[in-house]
Design an enzyme around this catalytic site. Structure first.
Site, short mmCIF file in Angstrom:
data_model
loop_
_atom_site.label_atom_id
_atom_site.label_comp_id
_atom_site.label_asym_id
_atom_site.label_seq_id
_atom_site.Cartn_x
_atom_site.Cartn_y
_atom_site.Cartn_z
N GLU A 150 -8.47 -53.45 100.82
CA GLU A 150 -9.74 -54.15 100.98
C GLU A 150 -9.87 -54.83 102.35
O GLU A 150 -10.09 -54.16 103.32
CB GLU A 150 -10.04 -55.08 99.79
CG GLU A 150 -11.16 -56.07 99.89
CD GLU A 150 -12.48 -55.62 100.54
OE1 GLU A 150 -12.78 -54.43 100.62
OE2 GLU A 150 -13.21 -56.52 100.98
N ARG A 208 -8.28 -46.73 91.77
CA ARG A 208 -8.87 -48.02 92.10
C ARG A 208 -8.12 -49.14 91.39
O ARG A 208 -7.71 -49.00 90.24
CB ARG A 208 -10.34 -48.01 91.64
CG ARG A 208 -11.15 -49.24 92.02
CD ARG A 208 -11.40 -49.30 93.49
NE ARG A 208 -12.52 -50.19 93.83
CZ ARG A 208 -12.76 -50.59 95.08
NH1 ARG A 208 -12.00 -50.19 96.09
NH2 ARG A 208 -13.79 -51.36 95.36
N THR A 230 -10.39 -50.06 105.85
CA THR A 230 -9.46 -49.36 105.00
C THR A 230 -9.04 -48.16 105.82
O THR A 230 -9.09 -48.21 107.04
CB THR A 230 -10.10 -49.01 103.65
OG1 THR A 230 -9.25 -48.14 102.96
CG2 THR A 230 -11.42 -48.32 103.77
N SER A 282 -16.78 -49.53 94.50
CA SER A 282 -16.33 -49.21 95.85
C SER A 282 -17.44 -48.48 96.60
O SER A 282 -18.39 -47.98 96.00
CB SER A 282 -15.09 -48.32 95.77
OG SER A 282 -14.77 -47.80 97.04
N1 GLU Z 1 -13.17 -52.37 99.58
C1 GLU Z 1 -13.84 -51.28 100.20
C2 GLU Z 1 -14.43 -50.36 99.18
O1 GLU Z 1 -13.80 -50.07 98.22
C3 GLU Z 1 -12.91 -50.46 101.01
C4 GLU Z 1 -12.31 -51.22 102.10
C5 GLU Z 1 -13.21 -51.24 103.24
O2 GLU Z 1 -13.27 -50.29 104.02
O3 GLU Z 1 -13.88 -52.21 103.31
O4 GLU Z 1 -15.50 -49.91 99.33
#
Ligand code: GLU
Length: 575
Positions: free
Chosen positions: A410, A103, A390, A453
């Protein structure tokens, strides 16, 4: 002799493909069955890269890194070497599940108030939201601990795709078009992704020679080139002074990252989360992801109910999200054992009745004493915005190793800023922090902290053997997508391809449940009668999964249509 005869025939039958040169499918297919290893990703080139690594004798980790690097080229708005991710990996020889936390982290200069008062949309496209990238350290650690090839070898397919180019499909085109307004505001991004001032047309070949060179240099110099070397210096310079197009009116906030932050970055081995569900073991990603704890808690809640249907699915998810908001973040002392205990699950499940609870529901008390069935009175933390895009991939190899790997930058397009001369977009992962003010929130920024996340790479075991791997993109909807696929498979008796294709809904302790149109068509009336309220959304998630069918046979599964459909492949296909 007796030993030789039968296997030799078997080898001839199973290992010689029908046509020796039809090595890899040239088109995306969402389902593949066979032996000797399997992969599912959203992308044809990435799946091909993984398959070719497996065919050359590489293992699941080697193939996952190779595919991840290719996704950095072909899915550059979802993944890349300047992003982060999580791996959940079963090592067959050690009979053990390992996870790697790659991360992104907040720079040392970031504090709990650094994001306060900043409009979310402004933070999305800024230097400030760029976290210290974790992906390269993740790849390096995974290969060193579990791989059989070097980072240099694993990057070769990506170098090839970046220099030779890939075919622009509708998804890539649309994602570029959706970002055009901010891409044009950065000279480096406009030059790469808006050639001639417009998104590359569908069917054209897209090359990224600068990214090919970046991967080549990384292959030659190793991760230190990013974590303290020239690539790191270029990233820091871009974060501090984004290459804004002259005349743009956008307020682009600079970031706080220093070279020392890159030097200090480490990918971390973490204990997986583990729960038992219907006699199986489900392993997931622990904090800083809320994926493992939230999927796990919801499964525990559902297991303690006499009956499980879609109403119960939405209710369990609602409760688990309330607890996620209050207790889970990159902080010491997350009450993970209690959140994943059967006692706590029973106390939470007790609140589920005939009619839907009115969201937002309050978090529970994972305090070890579980007698009450009273609705707790605390206030719920709202679910923050999280970008929807993602990517997730799964790989299994001939030795029985399996990996579920989520990687991300992200938002679709990260922070929108390409590092000049390097062909790679920066992440905006720090927007996953709670902006505040929010006293006591476990997900406020802090120096060196990792934003919470929702990524939920998940492995399921029966009798100690892996049976299924699954994960998805989709911000906080990742959790419900993984949960719904598991329920489709294990409660509603769907085969895995059907479990992925089935229409989705996501309830995250929000006033309304988001649902795909097909879900609403089928279930809205019956669920509305039970107090649920819906809002339509075109598409939720873009999952990949695989299942062991017994006797060494594997089924790899990707989406048939969402995000343009994914690509599943096996080393030795069978019907
Ligand atoms: N930022 C998201 C998370 O870590 C992942 C990216 C996404 O699918 O939004 O949960």
């Amino acid at each position: 002799m007796r030993r030789m005869l039968v296997p030799a025939v078997a080898v001839l039958i199973t290992l010689v493909p029908a046509s020796p040169v039809a090595a890899e499918p040239q088109q995306k297919v969402p389902v593949a069955k066979g032996y000797g290893g399997a992969v599912a990703t959203v992308d044809l080139d990435a799946s091909k890269a993984a398959l070719s690594v497996l065919r050359k004798g590489g293992n699941a980790v080697d193939a996952a890194v190779a595919a991840g690097a290719v996704l950095g080229v072909t899915e550059p708005y979802s993944a890349g070497l300047a992003g982060g991710g999580f791996m959940v990996y079963y090592d067959a020889r050690q009979r053990k599940v390992f996870t790697i936390d790659g991360r992104e982290t907040a720079p040392q200069a970031m504090t709990s108030t650094s994001l306060e008062g900043i409009p979310f949309a402004e933070a999305v496209t800024s230097g400030l939201s760029a976290g210290v990238p974790g992906t390269v350290a993740n790849w390096d650690l995974a290969l060193r601990r579990f791989g059989t090839i070097s980072l240099k070898q694993a990057l070769q397919p990506a170098i090839e795709v970046a220099s030779k180019g890939f075919l622009v499909d509708q998804t890539f085109h649309d994602q570029t078009a959706a970002n055009a307004d901010r891409f044009k505001d950065f000279t480096s991004t406009a030059a790469l992704y808006l050639p001639n001032g417009a998104p590359p047309p569908v069917g054209s070949v897209f090359r990224n020679p600068e990214l090919a060179d970046t991967y080549r240099e990384l292959a030659k110099r190793g991760p230190g080139w990013l974590y303290g070397g020239q690539l790191g210096k270029d990233i820091v310079a871009t974060v501090k002074q984004p290459p804004v197009t002259p005349g743009t009116t956008r307020n682009v906030r600079p970031g706080l990252m220093e070279l020392a932050d890159l030097r200090a970055y480490r990918a971390l081995m973490r204990e997986p989360t583990k729960i038992s569900y219907k006699g199986m073991d489900v392993y997931g990603m622990a904090p800083p992801s809320s994926g493992g704890s939230t999927v796990g808690e919801a499964l525990n809640i559902l297991e303690s109910l006499p009956e499980v249907g879609l109403h119960e699915y939405l209710e369990a998810s609602k409760l688990a999200f309330a607890d996620r908001g209050k207790y889970v973040g990159d902080i010491p002392g997350v009450p993970l054992t209690e959140l994943l205990s059967d006692g706590f699950a029973k106390e939470r499940a007790c609140l589920i009745g005939e009619q839907a609870m009115k969201p937002p529901v309050a978090p529970g008390n994972p305090d070890g004493s579980y007698e009450s069935c009273a609705q707790p009175t605390g206030s719920a933390t709202p679910v923050a915005d999280e970008g929807p895009e993602t990517t997730h991939l799964v790989v299994a190899d001939r030795w029985g190793n399996v990996i579920a790997y989520n990687l991300t930058i992200e938002s679709t397009g990260g922070n929108g800023i390409v590092v000049p001369g390097r062909g790679v977009l920066l992440n905006n992962e720090l927007t996953d922090f709670t902006f505040g003010p929010a006293p006591g929130d476990p997900n406020l920024p802090a120096p060196g902290k990792r934003p919470r996340s929702s990524m939920a790479p998940t492995l399921v075991f029966d009798d100690g053997r892996p049976v299924l791997a699954v994960g998805s993109p989709g911000g906080s909807t990742i959790i419900t997508t993984v949960l719904q696929i598991l329920l489709n498979r294990y409660e509603f008796d769907m085969e895995l391809p059907e479990a992925l294709a089935a229409p989705r809904a996501t309830q995250r302790n929000t006033a309304q449940t988001q649902a795909e149109p097909a879900f609403l068509g089928l279930y809205q009336d019956q669920l509305t009668a039970r107090g649920h309220s819906f809002v339509s959304t075109p598409e939720i998630g873009a999952a990949t999964a695989l299942e062991f069918l017994g006797g060494g046979r594997i089924q790899a599964v990707a989406e048939p249509t969402r995000r343009g459909g994914g690509s599943a492949m096996v080393v030795v296909p069978t019907r």
